[in-house]
Design a protein around this motif. Structure first.
Motif, mmCIF file in Angstrom:
data_model
loop_
_atom_site.group_PDB
_atom_site.id
_atom_site.type_symbol
_atom_site.label_atom_id
_atom_site.label_comp_id
_atom_site.label_asym_id
_atom_site.label_seq_id
_atom_site.Cartn_x
_atom_site.Cartn_y
_atom_site.Cartn_z
ATOM 1 N N ALA A 30 0.841 -1.199 0.000
ATOM 2 C CA ALA A 30 0.000 0.000 0.000
ATOM 3 C C ALA A 30 0.875 1.248 0.000
ATOM 4 O O ALA A 30 1.728 1.426 0.876
ATOM 5 C CB ALA A 30 -0.916 -0.005 1.219
ATOM 6 N N VAL A 31 0.682 2.101 -0.987
ATOM 7 C CA VAL A 31 1.447 3.342 -1.129
ATOM 8 C C VAL A 31 0.470 4.505 -1.144
ATOM 9 O O VAL A 31 -0.514 4.485 -1.891
ATOM 10 C CB VAL A 31 2.292 3.334 -2.427
ATOM 11 C CG1 VAL A 31 3.008 4.669 -2.612
ATOM 12 C CG2 VAL A 31 3.287 2.184 -2.423
ATOM 13 N N ALA A 32 0.739 5.507 -0.346
ATOM 14 C CA ALA A 32 -0.155 6.661 -0.272
ATOM 15 C C ALA A 32 -0.175 7.420 -1.586
ATOM 16 O O ALA A 32 0.854 7.576 -2.254
ATOM 17 C CB ALA A 32 0.291 7.586 0.854
ATOM 18 N N GLY A 33 -1.343 7.918 -1.966
ATOM 19 C CA GLY A 33 -1.442 8.744 -3.162
ATOM 20 C C GLY A 33 -0.621 10.009 -3.052
ATOM 21 O O GLY A 33 -0.188 10.579 -4.054
ATOM 22 N N SER A 34 -0.387 10.468 -1.821
ATOM 23 C CA SER A 34 0.385 11.688 -1.598
ATOM 24 C C SER A 34 1.881 11.424 -1.471
ATOM 25 O O SER A 34 2.652 12.354 -1.217
ATOM 26 C CB SER A 34 -0.113 12.390 -0.330
ATOM 27 O OG SER A 34 -0.047 11.510 0.782
ATOM 28 N N ALA A 35 2.305 10.164 -1.673
ATOM 29 C CA ALA A 35 3.725 9.832 -1.557
ATOM 30 C C ALA A 35 4.490 10.298 -2.790
ATOM 31 O O ALA A 35 4.017 10.179 -3.920
ATOM 32 C CB ALA A 35 3.899 8.322 -1.388
ATOM 33 N N THR A 36 5.685 10.829 -2.574
ATOM 34 C CA THR A 36 6.545 11.212 -3.688
ATOM 35 C C THR A 36 7.598 10.126 -3.916
ATOM 36 O O THR A 36 7.822 9.267 -3.066
ATOM 37 C CB THR A 36 7.242 12.550 -3.409
ATOM 38 O OG1 THR A 36 7.988 12.453 -2.187
ATOM 39 C CG2 THR A 36 6.229 13.674 -3.296
ATOM 40 N N GLY A 37 8.222 10.148 -5.085
ATOM 41 C CA GLY A 37 9.229 9.143 -5.419
ATOM 42 C C GLY A 37 8.643 7.772 -5.680
ATOM 43 O O GLY A 37 9.367 6.782 -5.725
ATOM 44 N N ALA A 38 7.330 7.680 -5.870
ATOM 45 C CA ALA A 38 6.650 6.386 -5.982
ATOM 46 C C ALA A 38 6.237 6.048 -7.412
ATOM 47 O O ALA A 38 5.695 4.971 -7.649
ATOM 48 C CB ALA A 38 5.411 6.373 -5.082
ATOM 49 N N THR A 39 6.486 6.939 -8.348
ATOM 50 C CA THR A 39 6.097 6.685 -9.738
ATOM 51 C C THR A 39 7.139 5.820 -10.426
ATOM 52 O O THR A 39 8.320 6.167 -10.464
ATOM 53 C CB THR A 39 5.930 8.009 -10.500
ATOM 54 O OG1 THR A 39 4.822 8.715 -9.953
ATOM 55 C CG2 THR A 39 5.697 7.769 -11.991
ATOM 56 N N ASP A 40 6.702 4.692 -10.949
ATOM 57 C CA ASP A 40 7.574 3.766 -11.678
ATOM 58 C C ASP A 40 7.289 3.951 -13.168
ATOM 59 O O ASP A 40 6.238 3.531 -13.661
ATOM 60 C CB ASP A 40 7.282 2.321 -11.244
ATOM 61 C CG ASP A 40 8.271 1.322 -11.820
ATOM 62 O OD1 ASP A 40 8.820 1.583 -12.917
ATOM 63 O OD2 ASP A 40 8.490 0.270 -11.197
ATOM 64 N N LEU A 41 8.207 4.594 -13.869
ATOM 65 C CA LEU A 41 7.959 4.901 -15.275
ATOM 66 C C LEU A 41 7.857 3.656 -16.138
ATOM 67 O O LEU A 41 7.224 3.690 -17.201
ATOM 68 C CB LEU A 41 9.052 5.827 -15.813
ATOM 69 C CG LEU A 41 9.041 7.263 -15.274
ATOM 70 C CD1 LEU A 41 10.089 8.098 -15.993
ATOM 71 C CD2 LEU A 41 7.665 7.908 -15.411
#
Length: 315
Positions: free
Chosen positions: A254-265
């Motif tokens: 579970a990853v928060a929608g407001s988390a940064t650095g979480a986008t996996d291109l």
């Protein structure tokens, strides 16, 4: 492949000064002279303002050309691209917008080179680099500057014969999968079987078995009724009787929608290819979102479920 478009779109959106006008200018860079231009509308709400962006990419047999090929809607759902000043940088919640903007750039680039789709494709999302947040279990949600009804009004268009709704769906414990997943088809209050042709496209674009996000009746009811929703991925289904399928960007934890650095291109790029391949096949009649005769039989036997698309009457 769509790597250059995905990376360029990410760089554009990971900017505290990004805007709808910036997205429109970005897409114009991939458009041939006289080609389609993005429409931008700024809407203010109690929690701030956001820019809605929409572009229609004509197909050779699409309705904009006087043809009869079906129109596909591709929507990027999110609260915001950033949660500034609370968070610094692009948040996980922005993956839906990133996916559809990259897909729009790729489709425009294809058209400029002469690879034209059969049907029209309408792509819409909104751009907000400083959206608010809100509490949610098991991890915090991103909030939105405007109400969901406003987003639906500006993004869900009557010309859309079917809709893909792309949304970050990492803040849950019901799908432990890193990649993207599709939902069962939702149409006019009914949760229908998963589309076999969409499963086929997911398989060929990822090279692995497709993942399916489980949804509940609560998830297809409008926000504001006080019940739990996994997120906003199926809120477009409350604003149309066209079939809607969610494309969920997912993770193992579970990853928060407001988390940064979480986008996996890598995941985003695979979702970009998926929606593009669906757009190709939908206009040619090769992708079918639902079985129309079976749906008609369900309605005949059990009645309409369209009341699930509305908020309850309160005394």
């Amino acid at each position: 492949m769509s790597w250059t478009h995905t990376i360029a779109a990410y760089d554009l959106l990971d900017d505290p000064s990004t805007s709808g006008a910036a997205v429109a200018a970005f897409l114009a860079g991939y458009t041939a002279d006289g080609g389609p231009r993005a429409e931008v509308e700024t809407v203010s709400g109690a929690k701030g303002a956001t820019d809605f962006v929409r572009i229609t990419i004509p197909g050779v047999r699409g309705r904009t050309a006087g043809g009869d090929a079906p129109t596909l809607g591709i929507l990027g759902r999110l609260g915001g691209l950033g949660a500034r000043p609370e968070q610094i940088g692009f948040v996980s919640d922005g993956d839906g917008a990133l996916t559809v903007i990259a897909a729009a750039a790729k489709l425009l680039d294809m058209a400029r080179r002469g690879d034209l789709l059969e049907g029209d494709v309408v792509i819409a999302t909104h751009v907000d680099p400083d959206a608010p947040t809100q509490p949610h279990d098991p991890v915090p949600f991103m909030d939105s500057a405007v109400d969901m009804a406003v987003a639906n009004e500006l993004e869900v268009r009557p010309e859309m014969d079917a809709i893909l709704s792309v949304d970050t769906t990492k803040g849950n414990r019901v799908l432990n999968h890193r990649g993207f997943a599709i939902t069962p088809t939702v149409k006019d209050g009914w949760i229908l079987r998963v589309s076999e042709s969409l499963l086929d496209v997911a398989s060929r674009t990822t090279g692995v078995a497709p993942a399916v996000l489980p949804i509940t009746t609560q998830d297809i009811t409008p926000y504001g009724n006080g019940v739990f929703h996994v997120n906003s991925i199926l809120q477009p289904a409350t604003a149309t009787d066209a079939p809607v399928v969610g494309v969920a960007i997912t993770t193992e934890t579970a990853v928060a929608g407001s988390a940064t650095g979480a986008t996996d291109l890598r995941v985003v790029e695979s979702a970009v290819r998926f929606v593009i391949e669906v757009a190709k096949d939908h206009g040619r009649g090769l992708v079918v979102f639902h079985d129309a005769p079976e749906f008609a039989s369900l309605v005949e036997q059990y009645g309409s479920m369209s009341r699930l698309r509305t908020l309850p009457m309160r005394s």
